[in-house]
Write an enzyme that holds these catalytic residues in place. Structure first.
Site, PDB file in Angstrom:
ATOM      1  N   LYS A  53       0.843  -1.207   0.000  1.00 13.61           N
ATOM      2  CA  LYS A  53       0.000   0.000   0.000  1.00 13.61           C
ATOM      3  C   LYS A  53       0.876   1.253   0.000  1.00 13.61           C
ATOM      4  O   LYS A  53       0.586   2.229  -0.696  1.00 13.61           O
ATOM      5  CB  LYS A  53      -0.943  -0.007   1.210  1.00 13.61           C
ATOM      6  CG  LYS A  53      -2.092  -0.987   1.050  1.00 13.61           C
ATOM      7  CD  LYS A  53      -2.827  -1.267   2.339  1.00 13.61           C
ATOM      8  CE  LYS A  53      -3.797  -2.432   2.151  1.00 13.61           C
ATOM      9  NZ  LYS A  53      -4.300  -2.987   3.413  1.00 13.61           N
ATOM     10  N   GLN A  97      -4.945  -2.183   9.472  1.00 11.21           N
ATOM     11  CA  GLN A  97      -4.750  -3.491   8.842  1.00 11.21           C
ATOM     12  C   GLN A  97      -5.306  -4.606   9.734  1.00 11.21           C
ATOM     13  O   GLN A  97      -5.027  -4.657  10.934  1.00 11.21           O
ATOM     14  CB  GLN A  97      -3.248  -3.710   8.575  1.00 11.21           C
ATOM     15  CG  GLN A  97      -2.927  -4.969   7.786  1.00 11.21           C
ATOM     16  CD  GLN A  97      -3.505  -4.966   6.378  1.00 11.21           C
ATOM     17  OE1 GLN A  97      -3.535  -3.938   5.705  1.00 11.21           O
ATOM     18  NE2 GLN A  97      -3.985  -6.116   5.919  1.00 11.21           N
ATOM     19  N   ASP A 120     -11.330   2.078   3.663  1.00 10.97           N
ATOM     20  CA  ASP A 120     -11.550   0.635   3.523  1.00 10.97           C
ATOM     21  C   ASP A 120     -13.044   0.315   3.398  1.00 10.97           C
ATOM     22  O   ASP A 120     -13.421  -0.804   3.048  1.00 10.97           O
ATOM     23  CB  ASP A 120     -11.034  -0.095   4.774  1.00 10.97           C
ATOM     24  CG  ASP A 120      -9.765  -0.889   4.511  1.00 10.97           C
ATOM     25  OD1 ASP A 120      -9.517  -1.250   3.351  1.00 10.97           O
ATOM     26  OD2 ASP A 120      -9.035  -1.144   5.490  1.00 10.97           O
TER      27      ASP A 120
HETATM   28  N1  GUN Z   1      -6.808  -7.568   5.761  1.00 14.79           N
HETATM   29  C1  GUN Z   1      -7.075  -8.284   4.648  1.00 14.79           C
HETATM   30  N2  GUN Z   1      -7.615  -7.484   3.698  1.00 14.79           N
HETATM   31  C2  GUN Z   1      -7.694  -6.261   4.237  1.00 14.79           C
HETATM   32  C3  GUN Z   1      -8.172  -4.997   3.749  1.00 14.79           C
HETATM   33  O1  GUN Z   1      -8.656  -4.845   2.612  1.00 14.79           O
HETATM   34  N3  GUN Z   1      -8.069  -3.957   4.619  1.00 14.79           N
HETATM   35  C4  GUN Z   1      -7.569  -4.088   5.861  1.00 14.79           C
HETATM   36  N4  GUN Z   1      -7.531  -3.015   6.638  1.00 14.79           N
HETATM   37  N5  GUN Z   1      -7.131  -5.235   6.346  1.00 14.79           N
HETATM   38  C5  GUN Z   1      -7.197  -6.314   5.525  1.00 14.79           C
END
Ligand code: GUN
Length: 290
Positions: A53, A97, A120
């Protein structure tokens, strides 16, 4: 002949488009959009996702920051960090995350995120807005799946889409998004308690698999000519590889791919679009704040 839904190539195209837009913003003297991430603990997969990211943010000219917190961080301390990010005028959007360490209640954490910065799309407010068809931040993976289908010219209206898996971050929102006006699939949502699963998946024009089990979907579960979207990604030990592992999805591609009209590879299918969706949401958050 099966065609590949190349997420890597499409993500690179969309990142170029985003980079152009960001250049236009910054060359007019305004600050760049800012995406922040909070990472708690040392989970290997989570560290990889957050690093990706960060890298993608820089590629499109965003400001990026990562708050790395110890595994022992308390729920109260994490909520304090979230309140800080909610209030920071320089941060347009942020993500926490997942998964979080077991002593932290994920619901309490997601509820603390300001819906206006929830890029998200995980908060109840954004989920509710999505279900009602109101403007919102869409969850990144379902949004990425929609982009992959639409930008490859795959017809969705009236098609039978079977989603396998009902997680809060993929299956449940994907089923909702794909049935909405503008996408217009007829959706069946399957999960661990579904009876006669193969009978249902064999009816899918579009099969979205997000069950979290390596190579779960076999050839006899797929209709000839189906579009197959594989959301899974797993590391499988493989002594023949230099790094000691290979990546597989939730679909057994060796068996299934020859039957498909379109299929997402693993890696390089849905994953790159998930990150791009997050960037698109962050740009949207930035514009809404200006
Ligand atoms: N863990 C697995 N996929 C994601 C996601 O799209 N966002 C976040 N914050 N955690 C994740």
């Amino acid at each position: 002949m099966v065609r590949i839904l190349d997420g890597k190539e499409l993500a690179s195209q969309i990142k170029d488009e985003l980079a152009n837009e960001v250049r236009a913003i910054t060359s007019s003297g305004r600050r760049a959009p800012h995406l922040a991430a909070v990472l708690v603990g040392n989970d290997g997969a989570s560290m990889t996702y957050v690093a990706n990211k960060e890298k993608s943010s820089h590629e499109v000219g965003f400001t990026s920051s990562v708050y790395r917190l110890a595994e022992s961080t308390t729920e109260a301390q994490l909520i304090e960090t979230i309140h800080f990010l909610n209030a920071d005028p320089e941060v347009d959007g942020f993500i926490v995350q997942l998964p979080l360490p077991g002593h932290i209640n994920e619901k309490h954490i997601i509820n603390a995120i300001s819906p206006e910065k929830d890029v998200d799309g995980f908060t109840p407010i954004n989920t509710g807005r999505m279900v009602l068809g109101e403007p919102c931040f869409l969850p990144a993976t379902p949004m990425g799946i929609r982009t992959l289908l639409q930008r490859n010219g795959i017809a969705t209206a009236g098609q039978h889409c079977v989603v396998v898996g009902r997680s809060n971050i993929v299956g449940t929102p994907a089923a909702n998004l794909l049935s909405r006006k503008g996408v217009d699939c007829t959706v069946t949502l399957c999960h661990s308690r579904t009876q006669h699963l193969a009978e249902l998946t064999r009816q899918a024009d579009i099969l979205v698999v997000a069950i979290g089990q390596p190579e779960f979907v076999k050839a006899d579960m797929v209709k000839e000519g189906a579009v197959v979207v594989d959301v899974g990604i797993h590391r499988i030990p493989d002594a023949s590889r230099k790094n000691g592992y290979r990546l597989v999805g939730d679909v057994c591609h060796a068996e299934v791919d020859p039957k498909c009209s379109w299929v997402t590879p693993v890696p390089g299918g849905v994953g790159p679009l998930t990150i791009v969706s997050l960037l698109q949401n962050t740009l949207q958050a930035y514009k809404q704040r200006q």
